[in-house]
Design a protein around this motif. Structure first.
Motif, PDB file in Angstrom:
ATOM      1  N   LEU A 203      41.243  32.559  44.888  1.00 25.34           N
ATOM      2  CA  LEU A 203      40.596  33.272  43.790  1.00 25.34           C
ATOM      3  C   LEU A 203      39.140  33.579  44.116  1.00 25.34           C
ATOM      4  O   LEU A 203      38.387  32.701  44.509  1.00 25.34           O
ATOM      5  N   THR A 204      38.749  34.827  43.950  1.00 27.64           N
ATOM      6  CA  THR A 204      37.343  35.188  44.127  1.00 27.64           C
ATOM      7  C   THR A 204      36.794  35.697  42.808  1.00 27.64           C
ATOM      8  O   THR A 204      37.551  36.038  41.892  1.00 27.64           O
ATOM      9  N   THR A 205      35.465  35.771  42.720  1.00 27.10           N
ATOM     10  CA  THR A 205      34.843  36.262  41.488  1.00 27.10           C
ATOM     11  C   THR A 205      35.278  37.693  41.198  1.00 27.10           C
ATOM     12  O   THR A 205      35.587  38.047  40.054  1.00 27.10           O
ATOM     13  N   ALA A 206      35.321  38.520  42.253  1.00 32.04           N
ATOM     14  CA  ALA A 206      35.711  39.919  42.056  1.00 32.04           C
ATOM     15  C   ALA A 206      37.114  40.004  41.467  1.00 32.04           C
ATOM     16  O   ALA A 206      37.393  40.802  40.573  1.00 32.04           O
ATOM     17  N   GLN A 207      37.999  39.164  41.982  1.00 33.46           N
ATOM     18  CA  GLN A 207      39.363  39.185  41.464  1.00 33.46           C
ATOM     19  C   GLN A 207      39.406  38.726  40.017  1.00 33.46           C
ATOM     20  O   GLN A 207      40.163  39.248  39.207  1.00 33.46           O
ATOM     21  N   LEU A 208      38.568  37.736  39.706  1.00 33.56           N
ATOM     22  CA  LEU A 208      38.539  37.229  38.339  1.00 33.56           C
ATOM     23  C   LEU A 208      38.137  38.346  37.377  1.00 33.56           C
ATOM     24  O   LEU A 208      38.723  38.513  36.302  1.00 33.56           O
ATOM     25  N   ILE A 209      37.152  39.131  37.803  1.00 32.50           N
ATOM     26  CA  ILE A 209      36.712  40.246  36.963  1.00 32.50           C
ATOM     27  C   ILE A 209      37.850  41.246  36.776  1.00 32.50           C
ATOM     28  O   ILE A 209      38.083  41.751  35.666  1.00 32.50           O
ATOM     29  N   THR A 210      38.551  41.532  37.849  1.00 34.98           N
ATOM     30  CA  THR A 210      39.685  42.460  37.753  1.00 34.98           C
ATOM     31  C   THR A 210      40.746  41.927  36.798  1.00 34.98           C
ATOM     32  O   THR A 210      41.259  42.660  35.937  1.00 34.98           O
ATOM     33  N   LEU A 211      41.090  40.639  36.954  1.00 32.62           N
ATOM     34  CA  LEU A 211      42.095  40.052  36.075  1.00 32.62           C
ATOM     35  C   LEU A 211      41.642  40.127  34.617  1.00 32.62           C
ATOM     36  O   LEU A 211      42.419  40.466  33.715  1.00 32.62           O
ATOM     37  N   ASN A 212      40.369  39.797  34.383  1.00 29.56           N
ATOM     38  CA  ASN A 212      39.841  39.883  33.025  1.00 29.56           C
ATOM     39  C   ASN A 212      39.974  41.291  32.486  1.00 29.56           C
ATOM     40  O   ASN A 212      40.299  41.502  31.317  1.00 29.56           O
ATOM     41  N   GLY A 213      39.719  42.274  33.339  1.00 30.57           N
ATOM     42  CA  GLY A 213      39.803  43.664  32.914  1.00 30.57           C
ATOM     43  C   GLY A 213      41.190  44.027  32.441  1.00 30.57           C
ATOM     44  O   GLY A 213      41.363  44.756  31.458  1.00 30.57           O
ATOM     45  N   GLN A 214      42.195  43.492  33.154  1.00 32.08           N
ATOM     46  CA  GLN A 214      43.558  43.824  32.754  1.00 32.08           C
ATOM     47  C   GLN A 214      43.854  43.322  31.346  1.00 32.08           C
ATOM     48  O   GLN A 214      44.574  43.961  30.575  1.00 32.08           O
ATOM     49  N   VAL A 215      43.275  42.174  31.003  1.00 27.45           N
ATOM     50  CA  VAL A 215      43.517  41.646  29.660  1.00 27.45           C
ATOM     51  C   VAL A 215      42.553  42.266  28.658  1.00 27.45           C
ATOM     52  O   VAL A 215      42.949  42.724  27.588  1.00 27.45           O
ATOM     53  N   GLU A 216      41.269  42.306  29.000  1.00 28.65           N
ATOM     54  CA  GLU A 216      40.269  42.748  28.027  1.00 28.65           C
ATOM     55  C   GLU A 216      40.331  44.243  27.770  1.00 28.65           C
ATOM     56  O   GLU A 216      40.149  44.691  26.651  1.00 28.65           O
ATOM     57  N   LEU A 217      40.573  45.021  28.813  1.00 25.63           N
ATOM     58  CA  LEU A 217      40.547  46.474  28.649  1.00 25.63           C
ATOM     59  C   LEU A 217      41.929  47.052  28.414  1.00 25.63           C
ATOM     60  O   LEU A 217      42.098  47.953  27.615  1.00 25.63           O
TER      61      LEU A 217
END
Lengths: 235, 307, 223
Positions: free
Chosen positions: B273-287
């Motif tokens: 897990l990287t920070t960039a991936q975490l942001i992407t994953l969050n985007g899938q849920v948040e956006l």
């Protein structure tokens, strides 16, 4: 420190009576939200219920509207109001008004319907025209039940205003939510006590108003139909 | 009249049958059996990213033969920590620096060095029967955001810029922000920012964003791995004095549940897990409003976890 | 997972695509909601029936009604929060203690009122026919008190279903979980669907109980 002692200490703490998070401020917020919602709700519900009751129309709807109103989850309505109207007091007042309307509509309708037909006949016989009959004959007889409806709505609104804190609202609900988030249980309990006291005070004040408005003879006759307003828990 | 009664009667019987069926049918299926390696209860905090991480841990464990109970959106650390201490839950995805400062009651031991922070965290956890596993490279720490309008008005780029104008601004965040070392007290101590007032909202959720948008607050607590900040026109102010520390994602687990097998499984998830991936994953849920469990599953599949 | 659904660009109040792909998730919430309701009502009845009978004819009446009445004025949010350190977060116990308490008040008042309303001459007649106290209670008084008890049960049911949504704050919620999700994720669908289902569930239960009342009390049918 025992729970009772820590709650006492919380109330005894001077800083809890000042400032934006102080008891006076929160009380004002809570009362303001409740009063606005009740007033607007009454302005809509009372004319509606009285008119429907006087003319005897849409009876089934008027009677069942309070059933449907009770089935609406307060939490859901508040969040929908937030998503529709944004942040602030407006969505809270809209949601609370929506919750306040049904009991007042039903009670007003029933109150007007229950006026003895013989009395209405007598009034017509005496020459009262329609509007005069309504105002001078029917309404005074209907006041007890209408007031009971207002009382029910008022207590429900005060209780539900607690949930306003879930959509960043003010009032005593803030003590409960913020206290829970910081494990400050004396604060949670104090908030709960304040809401309970406010609800009881509302009931007592409105009962007193009722006593003032209703002639003694009618009050005695109607006694069995009225009762505690806190008959339904919504929050 | 009789017809009405019959309809009512049928309705009642149907309702009774339905309610009983539902009540009986939803009793939890007996867990385990000979094929399960054991049951683990995984919890998450009350924000989307925590649900995603908890799902990743849980699904990886399930794939390896464990029975997993999920208690997602359980609440804040103030609620989750007592739950793991009492054994009600076994595992939650923590954040190294914030968890350290929670379990040491704000002693100020956390630093930017994640290894040192994790070591100190374990020193605090072990006496409680808990353990922090290997931290991930992915980081999510507190961040403070302003709207573009506010940024331009006061010409802001970093948190130090707020020191002189703090008394004109309202800070917004979750209720516990007023007492957490990495939140309002930290801003006061490290940056000398004294806000006009604090408004209690939610944990990096819709209320905080709405409050920023309508200027009820000027500075709001968000998370550094949030994906929707750009879209909402929010700007994060740089943490130039390093108030926030090594908040790497790290599994906090009860020692009883922390077998070598479990540790290996969780380490494998975190190492990918990287920070960039975490942001992407969050985007899938948040956006995109996708579900945390679906997003977690896709991530694990993408990294050939299930092969 | 390459397809991006950009639901945020257009977020209708109910996104039927989301609903159809989340039926099990919604159904789970409904199940949790129903289970919590049934437990609260069953326990409420089990406590309030004997307690109401005992209190109705004794000096216990005022203190019992007074105690539960005081309990009733406490906002549910606070009760759920305060119980967490004792009975745990997201546990059925924490949710049920307040719910059962509120139901007991509603039901006990109706049990007492119902028993009070049994006419004196009916009681005399029963005594005269040789009914012993327990038999008189079970075969004469309780059936006559049933309309009042049913009325209380209906109010308790609708009230409970609404209050359960608030337990979302302590990690449970039933349909309240979806409301919470909708709030935190700025997402309309779970919120609207859960609110609508909660209303539907309450109305359905109310109607079913009304039907049950008609079935159980053929002599009390009016209108």
């Amino acid at each position: 420190m025992s729970i009772a002692a820590s709650v006492w200490a919380w109330f005894a703490d001077g800083s809890h009576w000042q400032g934006a998070d102080g008891i006076p401020t929160r009380l004002t917020e809570h009362l303001q939200l409740s009063a606005e919602s009740l007033a607007i709700g009454a302005a809509i519900a009372l004319p509606l219920g009285i008119a429907l009751g006087h003319y005897g129309r849409f009876g089934t709807l008027a009677i069942n509207i309070s059933n449907i109103g009770r089935a609406v989850p307060s939490f859901g309505i508040l969040v929908i109001a937030f998503q529709a109207f944004g942040l602030g007091d407006l969505p809270i007042v809209i949601a609370l008004t929506a919750l306040a309307i049904p009991p007042m509509v039903t009670n007003s309708y029933v109150a007007l319907r229950e006026v003895d037909p013989d009395i209405k006949d007598a009034a017509r016989g005496m020459g009262y025209r329609d509007l005069a009959q309504l105002i001078r004959v029917e309404l005074p007889l209907a006041v007890p039940l209408i007031m009971a409806g207002i009382r029910t709505s008022a207590v429900q609104v005060v209780a539900t205003a607690t949930l306003a804190a879930l959509i960043a609202g003010g009032g005593f609900g803030r003590y409960i939510i913020d206290g829970f988030a910081t494990l400050d249980y004396p604060r949670v309990i104090s908030g709960a006590l304040l809401v309970a006291l406010l609800a009881l005070a509302t009931e007592i004040v409105l009962s007193a108003c009722e006593r003032l408005l209703v002639p003694k003879g009618i009050r005695l006759e109607m006694a069995p139909k009225l009762g505690r307003a806190t008959t339904f828990k919504v929050a | 009249m009789i017809r009405k009664t019959r309809t009512f009667s049928l309705l009642t019987v149907a309702a009774l049958v339905a309610f009983v069926a539902v009540a009986c049918g939803s009793s939890p299926t007996p867990s385990g059996g000979s094929s399960s390696k054991g049951t683990i209860t995984v919890a998450g905090f009350d924000f989307a990213e925590s649900s995603i991480l908890a799902q990743m841990y849980g699904q990886a464990l399930e794939h390896n033969g464990y029975t997993v109970n999920y208690k997602l959106r359980l609440g804040k650390r103030e609620v989750v920590a007592p739950a793991i201490k009492s054994g009600q839950i076994d595992l939650y995805p923590g954040y190294a620096a914030t968890d350290l400062e929670y379990y040491n009651s704000g002693a100020g031991e956390a630093s930017g060095d994640v290894a040192a922070t994790a070591q100190k965290l374990n020193a605090r956890l072990n006496p409680l029967g808990l353990e922090a596993l290997t931290p991930s490279g992915a980081v999510d720490q507190n961040a403070f955001a302003v709207t573009k309008a506010t940024q331009q008005k006061y010409n802001l780029t970093k948190l130090s810029d707020l020191a002189s104008i703090g008394d004109q601004l309202v800070l917004g965040g979750p209720p516990e922000c007023a007492s957490r070392p990495f939140c309002q007290p930290g801003l006061e101590k490290t940056y000398g920012i004294h806000f006009k007032s604090f408004k209690s909202l939610d944990t990096d959720g819709a209320l905080t964003r709405a409050a920023l948008a309508n200027n009820t607050i000027q500075v709001g607590l968000v998370f550094s791995s949030d994906s929707d900040l750009n879209k909402l026109g929010l700007v994060v102010l740089q943490d130039d004095k390093h108030l926030e520390n090594a908040d790497n994602v790290v599994p906090i687990i009860r020692q009883k549940a922390a077998t070598a097998d479990v540790k290996a499984i969780l380490d494998k998830v975190d190492s990918n897990l990287t920070t960039a991936q975490l942001i992407t994953l969050n985007g899938q849920v948040e956006l995109n409003h996708q579900d945390p469990d679906a997003v977690a599953r896709a991530f694990l599949q993408q990294h050939n976890y299930f092969s | 997972m390459a397809a991006r659904l950009f639901l945020d660009e257009v977020d209708p109040w109910i996104n039927w695509g989301w609903v159809s792909s989340h039926i099990p998730y919604i159904w789970d919430a409904v199940q949790q909601h129903i289970v919590l309701t049934v437990i609260a009502l069953a326990a409420g009845l089990v406590i309030s029936l004997p307690l109401g009978v005992a209190a109705h004819r004794s000096i216990l009446r005022l203190p019992v009604v007074g105690f539960f009445g005081a309990f009733y004025t406490i906002p549910s949010l606070a009760l759920f929060a305060v119980l967490v350190p004792f009975t745990g977060i997201a546990t059925t116990t924490t949710a049920e203690i307040p719910l059962i308490g509120y139901n007991v008040l509603i039901l006990i008042r109706n049990v007492i009122v119902g028993l009070d309303a049994v006419p004196r001459d009916v009681l005399d007649a029963a005594d005269g026919m040789g009914y012993r106290p327990l038999a008189r209670l079970l075969r004469v008084e309780m059936p006559l008190a049933l309309p009042s008890i049913f009325a209380g049960l209906r109010v308790a049911t609708v009230s409970t279903i609404g209050l359960i949504t608030i337990t979302a704050v302590i990690g449970l919620g039933g349909l309240g979980q979806l409301i919470n999700q909708g709030l935190q994720e700025s997402f309309h669908s779970p919120l609207v669907v859960a609110t609508a289902l909660s209303i539907a569930l309450a109305l359905f239960a109310d109607l079913a109980l009304a039907g049950g009342q008609r079935m159980a009390l053929p002599w009390a049918r009016s209108r």
